[in-house]
Write a protein that holds these residues in place. Structure first.
Motif, mmCIF file in Angstrom:
data_model
loop_
_atom_site.group_PDB
_atom_site.id
_atom_site.type_symbol
_atom_site.label_atom_id
_atom_site.label_comp_id
_atom_site.label_asym_id
_atom_site.label_seq_id
_atom_site.Cartn_x
_atom_site.Cartn_y
_atom_site.Cartn_z
ATOM 1 N N VAL A 27 0.858 -1.183 0.000
ATOM 2 C CA VAL A 27 0.000 0.000 0.000
ATOM 3 C C VAL A 27 0.892 1.230 0.000
ATOM 4 C CG1 VAL A 27 -0.149 0.015 2.522
ATOM 5 C CG2 VAL A 27 -1.898 1.171 1.176
ATOM 6 N N ASN A 32 -1.673 7.787 2.587
ATOM 7 C CA ASN A 32 -2.901 7.331 3.224
ATOM 8 C C ASN A 32 -2.968 7.706 4.694
ATOM 9 O OD1 ASN A 32 -4.464 5.637 1.229
ATOM 10 N ND2 ASN A 32 -2.438 4.713 1.054
ATOM 11 N N MET A 34 -4.076 6.700 8.325
ATOM 12 C CA MET A 34 -4.100 5.373 8.945
ATOM 13 C C MET A 34 -4.840 5.437 10.273
ATOM 14 S SD MET A 34 -2.526 3.328 6.882
ATOM 15 C CE MET A 34 -2.322 1.903 7.955
ATOM 16 N N SER A 52 -3.475 11.534 10.045
ATOM 17 C CA SER A 52 -3.505 11.928 8.644
ATOM 18 C C SER A 52 -2.108 11.841 8.034
ATOM 19 C CB SER A 52 -4.031 13.354 8.518
ATOM 20 O OG SER A 52 -3.064 14.274 9.011
ATOM 21 N N VAL A 53 -2.045 12.080 6.744
ATOM 22 C CA VAL A 53 -0.767 12.100 6.053
ATOM 23 C C VAL A 53 0.160 13.136 6.682
ATOM 24 C CG1 VAL A 53 0.348 12.634 3.866
ATOM 25 C CG2 VAL A 53 -1.733 11.243 3.890
ATOM 26 N N ARG A 97 -6.300 1.473 6.874
ATOM 27 C CA ARG A 97 -6.418 2.833 6.406
ATOM 28 C C ARG A 97 -7.586 3.495 7.137
ATOM 29 N NH1 ARG A 97 -6.573 2.268 -0.029
ATOM 30 N NH2 ARG A 97 -7.007 4.508 0.137
ATOM 31 N N ARG A 101 -10.503 -0.048 4.872
ATOM 32 C CA ARG A 101 -10.768 -0.791 3.643
ATOM 33 C C ARG A 101 -11.015 -2.253 3.998
ATOM 34 N NH1 ARG A 101 -11.119 3.709 2.528
ATOM 35 N NH2 ARG A 101 -10.121 4.879 0.832
#
Length: 115
Positions: A27, A32, A34, A52-53, A97, A101
């Motif tokens: 991935v 992404n 997480m 967040s990123v 994520r 997902r």
């Protein structure tokens, strides 16, 4: 193929600490958000913390001030530092994520907090 491997769980007394790790592969981790999730016996899986990123973090009310989520983009790894743990923290902990997902759930790591 996406792989997620959680580790670091175990048995701890109330008031103790654990640090969970989640290593990912397959991935594009760096782009992404997480999250760490948990599922206690007889209960639905819930979001515990997310990052967040850019490193912005959010927490469930039940863990605010006790848990800290962090990420190492160079290692494709996300961490959950858990302090002052309570018996209600007992659950299987998963990373995914954020939002989660369906194809990315790993085996999880069991955390048990004794009173």
């Amino acid at each position: 193929q996406v792989q997620v491997v959680e580790s670091g769980g175990g048995l701890v007394q109330a008031g103790g600490s654990l640090r969970l790790s989640c290593a990912t592969s397959g991935v594009t981790f760096i782009i992404n958000a997480m999250g760490w999730y948990r599922q206690a016996p007889g209960k639905q899986r819930e979001l515990v913390a997310a990052i967040s990123v850019g490193g912005y973090t959010t927490y469930a009310d039940s863990v605010k001030g006790r848990f800290t989520i962090s990420r190492d983009n160079a290692k494709n790894t996300v961490y959950l530092q858990m302090n002052n743990m309570k018996p209600d923290d007992t659950a299987v902990y998963y990373c995914n994520r954020h939002p989660a997902r369906a194809t990315m759930w790993g085996q999880g790591t069991q955390v048990t907090v004794s009173s």
